[in-house]
Design a protein around this motif. Sequence first.
Motif, PDB file in Angstrom:
ATOM      1  N   PRO A 486       0.836  -1.207   0.000  1.00  0.00           N
ATOM      2  CA  PRO A 486       0.000   0.000   0.000  1.00  0.00           C
ATOM      3  C   PRO A 486       0.871   1.258   0.000  1.00  0.00           C
ATOM      4  O   PRO A 486       1.859   1.324   0.735  1.00  0.00           O
ATOM      5  CB  PRO A 486      -0.793  -0.107   1.305  1.00  0.00           C
ATOM      6  N   GLN A 487       0.513   2.227  -0.846  1.00  0.00           N
ATOM      7  CA  GLN A 487       1.327   3.449  -0.932  1.00  0.00           C
ATOM      8  C   GLN A 487       0.455   4.677  -0.725  1.00  0.00           C
ATOM      9  O   GLN A 487      -0.741   4.649  -1.024  1.00  0.00           O
ATOM     10  CB  GLN A 487       1.975   3.540  -2.316  1.00  0.00           C
ATOM     11  N   ASN A 488       1.086   5.769  -0.263  1.00  0.00           N
ATOM     12  CA  ASN A 488       0.328   7.025  -0.175  1.00  0.00           C
ATOM     13  C   ASN A 488       0.447   7.776  -1.501  1.00  0.00           C
ATOM     14  O   ASN A 488       1.078   7.277  -2.455  1.00  0.00           O
ATOM     15  CB  ASN A 488       0.800   7.867   1.022  1.00  0.00           C
ATOM     16  N   ALA A 489      -0.127   8.983  -1.561  1.00  0.00           N
ATOM     17  CA  ALA A 489      -0.188   9.730  -2.823  1.00  0.00           C
ATOM     18  C   ALA A 489       1.216  10.040  -3.359  1.00  0.00           C
ATOM     19  O   ALA A 489       1.405  10.218  -4.565  1.00  0.00           O
ATOM     20  CB  ALA A 489      -0.966  11.023  -2.604  1.00  0.00           C
ATOM     21  N   LEU A 490       2.207  10.077  -2.456  1.00  0.00           N
ATOM     22  CA  LEU A 490       3.575  10.386  -2.892  1.00  0.00           C
ATOM     23  C   LEU A 490       4.361   9.129  -3.265  1.00  0.00           C
ATOM     24  O   LEU A 490       5.550   9.187  -3.550  1.00  0.00           O
ATOM     25  CB  LEU A 490       4.318  11.115  -1.766  1.00  0.00           C
ATOM     26  N   GLY A 491       3.693   7.988  -3.211  1.00  0.00           N
ATOM     27  CA  GLY A 491       4.357   6.739  -3.576  1.00  0.00           C
ATOM     28  C   GLY A 491       5.138   6.116  -2.437  1.00  0.00           C
ATOM     29  O   GLY A 491       5.909   5.180  -2.629  1.00  0.00           O
ATOM     30  N   VAL A 497      -0.119   0.828   7.861  1.00  0.00           N
ATOM     31  CA  VAL A 497      -1.146  -0.092   7.348  1.00  0.00           C
ATOM     32  C   VAL A 497      -0.592  -1.526   7.376  1.00  0.00           C
ATOM     33  O   VAL A 497      -1.281  -2.471   7.764  1.00  0.00           O
ATOM     34  CB  VAL A 497      -1.542   0.317   5.908  1.00  0.00           C
ATOM     35  N   LEU A 498       0.661  -1.666   6.997  1.00  0.00           N
ATOM     36  CA  LEU A 498       1.264  -3.009   6.967  1.00  0.00           C
ATOM     37  C   LEU A 498       1.393  -3.577   8.385  1.00  0.00           C
ATOM     38  O   LEU A 498       1.149  -4.760   8.619  1.00  0.00           O
ATOM     39  CB  LEU A 498       2.649  -2.951   6.310  1.00  0.00           C
TER      40      LEU A 498
END
Length: 504
Positions: A486-491, A497-498
């Motif tokens: 899972p990534q945020n908007a900035l990658g 979350v993990l």
Amino acid sequence: MTMLFLDRLRRHSLSQPDKVAIELLTPAGPQSLRYGELERQVGRCMAWLLALGLRPGACVATQLPRGLAFVQLHLAICRLGAVHLPLNPAFPAAELRYFLADSGATLFFHAADHPGAASIAEATPDLTCIALRDDDSYTRQIDRFEPVAPPPPRDPQQLAMMLYTSGTTSRPKGARITHGNLTANIEALHEAWGWRQDDVLLHVLPLFHVHGLTVALHGALRAGATAVLTPRFDAVSVLDLLESRRFSVFMGVPTLYRRLYRAAAGRSHDLRHLRLMTSGSDRLPDDLFEGMRQRFGVTLLERYGMTETGMNLSNPLRGERRRGSVGLPLPGVEARVLDRRTGTPLPDGAVGELQIRGPHVCAGYHNQPGQTAAAFTADGWLRTGDLAERAPDGYFTLQGRAKDLIISGGMNVYPPEVERALLEHPDVRAVAVIGCADEEWGERVVALVVPEAGSAPGQADLEAWCRARLAPYKVPRVWRRVGSLPQNALGKVRKAVLREAFCG
Ligand code: MCA
């Protein structure tokens, strides 16, 4: 000016030459060094180092087991105004090569059975590599020399040591530790912890870290006390020793205390004769703090330090040792909590980044002006990367980390370093390394691996890959294959979350 640490040690060799400074417990029996002998042996060692061409300011790396050779080399290197870089004997050749190259070490002392030494010596012809089979072979080497006794460096700015700490964005960086830093820290601890000449320390910690070297060993030597070194940590024999001999001081990390606590199950033990048992390098869990009190009658004293600083905060020797808190600033140490976004100081009770300032804080990172500038504010505060809050009565409590860091058994593991190693594996497309809570180790290293399309790297293969590149304590203990991260908007990978999903 305060007398520098090594000067103080030399005074002890004159005022109490027959007092035992260090006793090393070995399977063949104890070996001890009195203060007078220690000074003479260090004098011989300095003569050897000078014969090897060592000059002030040069860096000497050692990768040696705990023992009398290590201690003497450490003191001799610092006394000559050279810079000691002590390295973990568990570092594989790949890590070692980096430290030797980055530090610019000119001399390297290693164990004779070191598997990578030959390749290192071949690859770095400017480095003088010296193999030591054991303490006896070391003693035979230095016995060829008459002791010399140059005065210790008098300039507090003079470098004494380099200790590497990893980073989230960079390769490990060498913290530049001066004689002034060492002295400021040991004087603060001497006062705060009430070190006494008649103290006897049971020393079980690695000697290549701040905790075991500049807090525990230097603490005992500064006081003119006795340090008894065990060859390795074994909970049952340490417990027996603590009970059967009149030790007054012990220092450990939570994993050690957990093991002592478990080893004592079903037996009654009274450790109240120890006037000081400290815990650090990782957060002390509440149940362990209470358990140690109930089972042994000891209230652990928790404190907080860093490689870059030595010790910063400590619960008081007398007064409340507060559960869950790392206590108050040590003498000469300034500590503050700042808002991470605005950089402004926060009121008591608010959580922000802990910053530290004082004469014990290192002189930046070796050859890394960018990293040094990023770590310090313009007015000299070190950004610790730890989150904390201060209570109105001055006690600090750590509240997590702003940096991506796992602490396992008191050893720092930087996930980016492990991820970088795994990404070099041809079958790994992406990877995230996280820490999951673990009762014994504090945290355990967990790797979430996204394989390259069509490949399925096995756990044994990935583990062997890591072991060739990283010290064993950094190698993930749990492996999971995942389809994506899972990534945020900035990658950026969302590790929270993990952790939620995989740290069950
Ligand atoms: C050993 N192993 C570990 C660790 N240590 N795994 C994860 N984390 C660790 N810390 C693994 C080994 O790789 C091996 O696994 C297996 O455990 C047994 O190895 P052994 O050497 O026998 O381990 P041990 O003797 O049981 O060591 C555990 C330990 C040690 C005694 C808790 O880790 C330790 O002394 N920790 C203290 C660290 C410390 O002093 N930190 C201070 C630095 P395998 O066979 O699979 O390879 S921080 C500091 O200095 C700051 C400034 C501060 O504030 O103090």
